[in-house]
Each structure stands twice: as structure tokens, then as C-alpha cells.
Design an enzyme around this catalytic site. Structure first.
Site, PDB file in Angstrom:
ATOM      1  N   ARG A  44      52.396  44.630  32.172  1.00 31.70           N
ATOM      2  CA  ARG A  44      52.722  46.044  31.939  1.00 31.70           C
ATOM      3  C   ARG A  44      53.930  46.196  31.000  1.00 31.70           C
ATOM      4  O   ARG A  44      54.005  47.165  30.241  1.00 31.70           O
ATOM      5  CB  ARG A  44      53.002  46.744  33.269  1.00 31.70           C
ATOM      6  CG  ARG A  44      51.717  47.016  34.016  1.00 31.70           C
ATOM      7  CD  ARG A  44      51.974  47.699  35.330  1.00 31.70           C
ATOM      8  NE  ARG A  44      50.741  48.296  35.839  1.00 31.70           N
ATOM      9  CZ  ARG A  44      50.605  48.778  37.061  1.00 31.70           C
ATOM     10  NH1 ARG A  44      51.609  48.743  37.909  1.00 31.70           N
ATOM     11  NH2 ARG A  44      49.463  49.309  37.445  1.00 31.70           N
ATOM     12  N   LYS A 205      37.490  50.229  50.181  1.00 28.58           N
ATOM     13  CA  LYS A 205      37.206  51.534  50.768  1.00 28.58           C
ATOM     14  C   LYS A 205      36.276  52.414  49.949  1.00 28.58           C
ATOM     15  O   LYS A 205      36.527  52.653  48.769  1.00 28.58           O
ATOM     16  CB  LYS A 205      38.532  52.280  50.966  1.00 28.58           C
ATOM     17  CG  LYS A 205      39.306  51.804  52.177  1.00 28.58           C
ATOM     18  CD  LYS A 205      40.629  52.483  52.190  1.00 28.58           C
ATOM     19  CE  LYS A 205      40.985  53.029  53.545  1.00 28.58           C
ATOM     20  NZ  LYS A 205      42.152  53.908  53.419  1.00 28.58           N
ATOM     21  N   GLY A 361      44.753  46.706  39.966  1.00 27.28           N
ATOM     22  CA  GLY A 361      45.562  45.513  40.154  1.00 27.28           C
ATOM     23  C   GLY A 361      44.769  44.348  40.734  1.00 27.28           C
ATOM     24  O   GLY A 361      44.874  43.213  40.265  1.00 27.28           O
ATOM     25  N   GLY A 385      44.387  53.536  39.400  1.00 21.93           N
ATOM     26  CA  GLY A 385      44.191  54.916  39.874  1.00 21.93           C
ATOM     27  C   GLY A 385      43.969  55.870  38.723  1.00 21.93           C
ATOM     28  O   GLY A 385      43.069  56.719  38.765  1.00 21.93           O
TER      29      GLY A 385
HETATM   30  P1  AMP Z   1      40.570  48.221  46.734  1.00 19.09           P
HETATM   31  O1  AMP Z   1      42.043  48.339  46.777  1.00 19.09           O
HETATM   32  O2  AMP Z   1      39.837  49.301  47.444  1.00 19.09           O
HETATM   33  O3  AMP Z   1      40.038  47.954  45.333  1.00 19.09           O
HETATM   34  O4  AMP Z   1      40.207  46.927  47.588  1.00 19.09           O
HETATM   35  C1  AMP Z   1      40.578  45.626  47.255  1.00 19.09           C
HETATM   36  C2  AMP Z   1      40.456  44.781  48.463  1.00 19.09           C
HETATM   37  O5  AMP Z   1      39.101  44.785  48.915  1.00 19.09           O
HETATM   38  C3  AMP Z   1      40.806  43.344  48.264  1.00 19.09           C
HETATM   39  O6  AMP Z   1      42.037  43.082  48.915  1.00 19.09           O
HETATM   40  C4  AMP Z   1      39.669  42.582  48.901  1.00 19.09           C
HETATM   41  O7  AMP Z   1      40.075  41.534  49.751  1.00 19.09           O
HETATM   42  C5  AMP Z   1      38.967  43.655  49.715  1.00 19.09           C
HETATM   43  N1  AMP Z   1      37.554  43.310  49.989  1.00 19.09           N
HETATM   44  C6  AMP Z   1      36.624  42.911  49.127  1.00 19.09           C
HETATM   45  N2  AMP Z   1      35.488  42.581  49.765  1.00 19.09           N
HETATM   46  C7  AMP Z   1      35.709  42.772  51.087  1.00 19.09           C
HETATM   47  C8  AMP Z   1      34.927  42.586  52.253  1.00 19.09           C
HETATM   48  N3  AMP Z   1      33.675  42.116  52.192  1.00 19.09           N
HETATM   49  N4  AMP Z   1      35.485  42.876  53.444  1.00 19.09           N
HETATM   50  C9  AMP Z   1      36.765  43.325  53.509  1.00 19.09           C
HETATM   51  N5  AMP Z   1      37.554  43.525  52.444  1.00 19.09           N
HETATM   52  C10 AMP Z   1      37.035  43.242  51.230  1.00 19.09           C
END
Ligand code: AMP
Length: 405
Positions: A44, A205, A361, A385
């Protein structure tokens, strides 16, 4: 930003302003990963150098303001930007003065002490609660450090804060080279993409990504869903997901997204098999599921080998690709295979002439794990974001504030 948004916002560019010998205050995104005062990734900071050097060449005094972490409106040494000053001095090759506050006497003194052709880095904006309240008085205090404002913090454009929005009331301003590059790539993908256009959305999520999923369905040919959020979609199709991550209150919404894709004739790919474990720990015994269903006691932690092939194939055939979010718990090496495969497929697609964009990230961290360099991807967005909100078609407050009537 969509076409409509593009026509609404008229943004001046830094290179069109007459800035010779002026004091210029620049909002940058130096929210870099730092541990014990050591910068872990300076992407960055490097990304702002084009604008910083451009201003230094015009003999400007360059005053930089940024936030780091979430100090919640209080001074907290854990979140000081001080380590960035010597690092920046090496990168920019000029003296960097560090001001121990961003407004008031100390900041004013540091700015005054700096000569034209030098840089002042102000302390963390979020030490002051007014920053996140988009407070006019605080913005005026920041504006006092310069005669012109440059918006270069792409990663903070979706926030209406004093340093990103209110400040534009007190100074003339323009967008810097990094913001221009980010907007150009995202615009190219969203307004007139070369097809097929494939989006890969992963991460934990569904709730964070509902709006972007709805918007993407209006634009893409194929949408690939992986990661923790995929299980809520599988649940919406009444597939057994065992103990995998589930947002029960979003199952209905996931069903609506599936139906929207169907009605719009957009192909939606969900994992066809999984890597499953009984416990999330690095040395857990792994199983590859036979189908998209997961047994009662099992947790899906990565896409399976058949899904890897399926996703790779789609990425290979695409001409425009947008990726946000890992498709497995990539932080654990045993569950990183799917995300690594996506990163490598993105690099191969770029080499083959596709426009590839990624944001977030975690997604950038996957590149590192996969050994893929950022220059093997057409564009790595510095703002996860902000890039998602842009794609949703939202007007970003940091741009609206600068838009010329
Ligand atoms: P986000 O911040 O929503 O992009 O989520 C990123 C996170 O999703 C990472 O820390 C991953 O470890 C998690 N992630 C990816 N696949 C899975 C899964 N099958 N179960 C739980 N967490 C996950």
C-alpha cells in the site's frame, strides 16, 4: 462504479491541477500489516509513490495523512504510524518528518519545519474520535496543513470520514494516480467487460457479500462461489453440509440469489466436492467427499479436487475475471490447495491475455501463499471493501466529496 455513477461523478485528476511549489495534503491508505513496529507488507505504501514523487518533482511540500488499525478515537502506541516514516524515507529518497499528532500545534510545527520537496507524515487520524464522525471542525484542522487536497486512499473511499470526505469542503482537490488506476480497472470490468466474464467470490460470510453477488449477476457470465459462504448456498439447495460454516438466517437470501442467477441465465458454480475434516486443526485427518454433500460430523474446509478442476476450467476460458475471497481456510496449509489453484489459474489467465482483478487482504495473502507475484495479475486492488462497494454500484463517499458539480 457503473456507467450511471461514472456520469454522475466528475473527478479532477492530480496531473490536471497546477501544484508547483504548493503544500499538498494527501490522504493515503497506509493501513499496512505491522507486527512489533515492523511492516510486514508495504504494497500500500509503494502504490502511493507515483503520486508522492509526482508532487515532489513539482517542488511541493507533501503532507501525508492516514489511519492504522482501530484505535477507537484514543491515542494507542500499538497503532502508531511512526515506523512508516523511515520506511517511506528509504522508498521516496527524501526527508520524511513525522508529526506526533495530525492536528493542532505539534502537527503545525512539523509541517512548518518541512521544506518544499520534503514529506511530512501525520500520526494516525483515528487517534481522534472526530475522524470517523466526518466532523467539519476536525477536517478544517487537517485542511490547514495544505493548499490542495489529493485523494489517494482507495481503500478508504467507501468511508465518509473527515479525511476522506469533509476535508473536500475546505480545499480544492483531485484524485491521485492510484485511485485513477483502481477506478480505471474496476470500471473496465464492470462497464464493458470482454466476455466471458467470470467472478469468483469466496471468504467466510455470505452477509458481507450479498449486495455484490446481486450486482455481479447483472454483469457476469459465470459466478463461482467457494469458501465458507458456499455452504449457506448448498443449504439453500437442501444439500447436507454437516457441521460446515452456516449462516442460517441467510439461507433464504442465498436461495433468492440462486434464483436470480437462474432467471438471468447466469451460470452459478458451487463446490461439487470438498475437503472435509472432523476438527479444524492443521494435522486433522482429511477426507474428500464423494459429492457436494457433506456427512453429519464433517466440516468442509476447502474445495475438493473435482471442484478445483471445474473452477480452473472456467477461469481458463474467461477473458475478464474478478476474484474476492479464498475458497478454503487457506491460512492452514493443509486446506489451502483450492485457493492456491485459483491464484495460479488467475496468473495463467493473465498470461493468456485475460484481464484479471482481485481485491481484499485475504485474497492478496493467498497470492503470497501460492507464490504468485502481484505483477502476474492485471490489477490487485488495494481496497477490498472499497472495490466491493464500487462493484455494487454504490457511490463512494470519498469520490462524491470531490465530484465537481
Ligand atoms: P472474508 O473476510 O469474508 O473474505 O473471509 C476470509 C476468511 O474465510 C479466511 O480467513 C478463510 O479462512 C475463511 N474461509 C474460507 N473457507 C472457509 C471454510 N470452508 N470454512 C470456514 N472459513 C473459511
Amino acid at each position: 462504479m457503473t456507467t450511471e455513477n461514472k456520469t454522475i461523478l466528475r473527478l479532477a485528476k492530480v496531473q490536471d491541477a497546477h501544484l508547483k511549489d504548493k503544500s499538498v495534503i494527501v490522504r493515503v491508505d497506509y493501513n499496512v500489516p505491522m507486527k512489533d513496529g515492523v511492516i510486514k507488507d508495504d504494497t500500500r505504501i509503494r502504490e502511493t509513490l507515483k503520486t508522492v514523487k509526482y508532487l515532489l518533482d513539482a517542488n511541493c511540500k507533501v503532507v501525508l495523512m492516514a489511519h492504522l488499525g482501530r484505535p477507537k478515537g484514543k491515542v494507542d502506541p500499538k497503532y502508531t504510524l511512526a515506523p512508516v516514516a523511515p520506511h517511506l524515507e528509504k522508498l521516496a529518497g527524501v526527508k520524511v518528518h513525522f508529526a506526533s499528532d495530525c492536528v493542532g500545534g505539534e502537527a503545525g510545527k512539523a509541517v512548518k519545519a518541512a521544506k518544499n520537496g520534503e514529506i511530512v507524515l501525520l500520526e494516525n487520524l483515528r487517534y481522534h474520535p472526530e475522524e470517523e464522525k466526518n466532523d467539519d471542525g476536525f477536517a478544517k484542522g487537517l485542511a490547514a496543513h495544505g493548499e490542495f487536497f489529493v485523494q489517494e486512499a482507495f481503500g478508504a473511499l467507501h468511508r465518509a470520514h473527515s479525511s476522506t470526505a469533509a476535508i473536500a469542503k475546505f480545499l480544492p482537490g483531485a484524485i491521485g494516480f492510484l485511485v485513477q488506476k483502481e477506478l480505471e480497472y474496476l470500471d473496465k470490468a464492470m462497464v464493458n467487460p470482454v466476455r466471458p466474464f467470470v467472478a469468483i467470490i469466496g471468504g467466510a460470510k455470505v452477509s458481507d457479500k450479498i449486495n455484490v453477488l446481486y450486482s455481479l449477476i447483472d454483469k457476469v457470465d459465470t459466478i463461482i462461489i467457494g469458501g465458507g459462504m458456499a455452504y449457506t448456498f448448498l443449504a439453500a439447495q437442501h444439500t447436507n453440509i454437516g457441521k460446515s460454516l452456516l449462516e442460517a438466517e441467510k439461507v433464504e437470501e442465498a436461495g433468492k440469489i440462486i434464483m436470480k442467477a437462474f432467471k438471468k441465465n447466469v451460470e452459478m458454480l458451487l463446490p461439487a466436492d470438498h475437503i472435509a475434516v472432523k476438527e479444524i486443526k492443521p494435522d486433522a485427518a482429511k477426507e474428500v467427499t464423494q459429492s457436494m454433500a457433506i456427512g453429519d460430523d464433517w466440516i468442509g474446509v476447502d474445495i475438493g479436487p473435482r471442484t478445483e478442476m471445474l473452477f480452473m476450467d472456467k477461469i481458463k476460458g474467461a477473458k475478464t475475471i474478478f476474484w474476492n475471497g479464498p475458497v478454503g481456510i487457506f491460512e492452514t496449509p493443509a486446506f489451502a490447495s483450492g485457493s492456491i489453484a485459483v491464484a495460479k489459474a488467475m496468473a495463467a489467465a493473465t498470461k493468456g491475455g485475460a484481464t484479471t482483478i482481485l481485491g481484499g487482504g485475504d485474497t492478496l495473502s493467498v497470492l503470497k501463499v501460492a507464490g504468485v507475484k502481484t505483477d502476474q495479475i492485471s490489477h490487485c486492488s488495494t481496497g477490498g471493501g472499497a472495490s466491493l462497494e464500487f462493484i455494487e454500484g454504490k457511490l463512494l463517499p470519498g469520490l462524491v466529496a470531490l465530484s465537481q458539480k
